[in-house]
Motif scaffolding. Structure first.
Motif, mmCIF file in Angstrom:
data_model
loop_
_atom_site.group_PDB
_atom_site.id
_atom_site.type_symbol
_atom_site.label_atom_id
_atom_site.label_comp_id
_atom_site.label_asym_id
_atom_site.label_seq_id
_atom_site.Cartn_x
_atom_site.Cartn_y
_atom_site.Cartn_z
ATOM 1 N N PRO A 76 7.481 39.188 16.500
ATOM 2 C CA PRO A 76 8.871 39.610 16.294
ATOM 3 C C PRO A 76 9.928 38.657 16.827
ATOM 4 O O PRO A 76 11.095 38.763 16.441
ATOM 5 C CB PRO A 76 8.935 40.954 17.028
ATOM 6 N N VAL A 77 9.562 37.730 17.726
ATOM 7 C CA VAL A 77 10.581 36.836 18.287
ATOM 8 C C VAL A 77 10.246 35.358 18.098
ATOM 9 O O VAL A 77 11.021 34.497 18.515
ATOM 10 C CB VAL A 77 10.804 37.115 19.799
ATOM 11 N N SER A 78 9.125 35.040 17.467
ATOM 12 C CA SER A 78 8.702 33.636 17.381
ATOM 13 C C SER A 78 9.623 32.792 16.504
ATOM 14 O O SER A 78 9.692 31.579 16.666
ATOM 15 C CB SER A 78 7.269 33.541 16.860
ATOM 16 N N ALA A 79 10.350 33.414 15.560
ATOM 17 C CA ALA A 79 11.249 32.661 14.680
ATOM 18 C C ALA A 79 12.664 32.569 15.250
ATOM 19 O O ALA A 79 13.547 31.996 14.604
ATOM 20 C CB ALA A 79 11.286 33.299 13.295
ATOM 21 N N LEU A 80 12.881 33.121 16.438
ATOM 22 C CA LEU A 80 14.226 33.169 17.020
ATOM 23 C C LEU A 80 14.420 32.062 18.046
ATOM 24 O O LEU A 80 13.463 31.537 18.621
ATOM 25 C CB LEU A 80 14.468 34.525 17.683
ATOM 26 N N ASP A 81 15.681 31.723 18.295
ATOM 27 C CA ASP A 81 15.992 30.762 19.351
ATOM 28 C C ASP A 81 15.530 31.308 20.699
ATOM 29 O O ASP A 81 15.575 32.531 20.950
ATOM 30 C CB ASP A 81 17.496 30.496 19.415
ATOM 31 N N VAL A 82 15.099 30.402 21.560
ATOM 32 C CA VAL A 82 14.612 30.812 22.880
ATOM 33 C C VAL A 82 15.670 31.611 23.630
ATOM 34 O O VAL A 82 15.365 32.564 24.355
ATOM 35 C CB VAL A 82 14.190 29.564 23.689
#
Length: 324
Positions: free
Chosen positions: A186-192
């Motif tokens: 769910p968060v791997s494609a988002l900016d850190v």
């Protein structure tokens, strides 16, 4: 995190093989890709169960089996004690409403041609989760839960940032009041910089609504932060399964040890000896005999190439498939 209750979902000997054929006019079977090969796990109500492993290990295929997007080759999935493959009619519709998903890429999981309000309303209408006159209010509440104002329902996905789009995807899943949400990276494609915000939102929503999560990820920091229990997969097999803190403190399987040695430590002063695994992951079309990890395992013995280790309890709920 919410208190953990009775078993909500249970997988027994869950297996998915994809047949491989060669030839155009006179095709013939040359084997099968063993994407998921006889795994067992349970997910309790109110907990987050994390599945971690390298790409191609079978994590996403497992989620697709639960979502009924793929047919099970062997084994069963029980949801509240019912075999999901036997569900039909209203029972099947009820299952699809109670089990929702949030996918990896918010840029492709939201239709660019639909307004946000229509995107969130679509599963409500499809599952008849609310009367038509109540749909706009349900959409507005879902947006508010994920931290977006109601008036953004008239906007299109391209008018939002990546983190906001994933919040919209979460709102869409919440709109039908599910019991289990599958979080596929769910968060791997988002900016850190915004990953922590989305992870904290997911935990807050879980506590508020008593949700159960199946979290699929390759980032061990994300899995540890979110999960009550963690299952480690390798080449279609579940090789270790334990409470999150127990697995982090005492990884038993050599593959789990290698994963944790390669992960970033929680503090820069922590020193770790990195375990470098030789070779590549074998093909799931022709997996090695015995333990599937033995071709790369630094602790392999002759027995490992001859006999497949069963998943056994080694420390009060800490399960490991290893001959060591």
């Amino acid at each position: 995190m919410p208190p953990v209750g009775e078993i909500l979902l249970e997988a027994k000997n869950l297996t998915k093989h994809f047949p491989v054929n060669r030839g155009l006019l006179f095709s013939r079977s040359v084997g099968a890709v063993r994407a998921v090969d006889g795994i067992h796990f349970t997910i309790r109500r109110g907990e987050t169960f994390g599945l971690v492993g390298e790409s191609g290990c079978g994590k996403t295929t497992t989620s697709r089996l639960i979502l009924l997007l793929e047919r099970i080759t062997r084994g069963t999935i029980l949801f509240q004690g019912r075999n999901i493959e036997t569900l039909a009619g209203p029972e099947l519709q009820g299952y699809r409403r109670r089990v929702q998903a949030v996918f990896q890429d918010p840029y492709s999981s939201l239709s660019p041609r639909m307004r946000v309000g229509t995107i969130i309303a679509e599963p409500i209408r499809a599952n008849r989760a609310a009367p038509e006159e109540a749909v706009p209010d349900r959409v507005g509440k879902a947006l508010e839960v994920v931290g977006l104002p109601r008036d953004r329902a008239d906007h299109y996905p391209h008018e939002f940032s990546g983190g906001q789009r994933q919040r919209i995807a979460i709102a869409r899943a919440l709109a039908v009041e599910p019991q289990l949400i599958i979080l596929d990276e769910p968060v791997s494609a988002l900016d850190v910089s915004i990953r922590a915000q989305v992870m904290n939102l997911l935990r807050e929503v879980q506590e508020e609504f008593g949700l159960t999560y199946l979290l699929i990820a390759h980032d061990l920091a994300v899995v540890k932060h979110m999960s009550h229990r963690i299952g480690v997969m390798y080449l279609g097999k579940l090789v270790e399964n334990a409470e999150s803190e127990e697995l982090y403190q005492h990884p038993f399987h050599p593959y789990t040890q290698a994963l944790y040695s390669a992960a970033l430590p929680s503090h820069p002063d922590i020193q770790r000896e990195e375990i470098v695994l030789p070779g590549d992951v074998p093909s799931p079309l022709h997996p090695p005999p015995g333990c599937r990890f033995h071709t790369r395992c630094p602790q392999a013995r002759p027995l490992c190439s001859e006999e497949e280790p069963p998943l056994r309890d080694v420390a009060g709920g800490h399960e490991v498939a290893c001959h060591q």
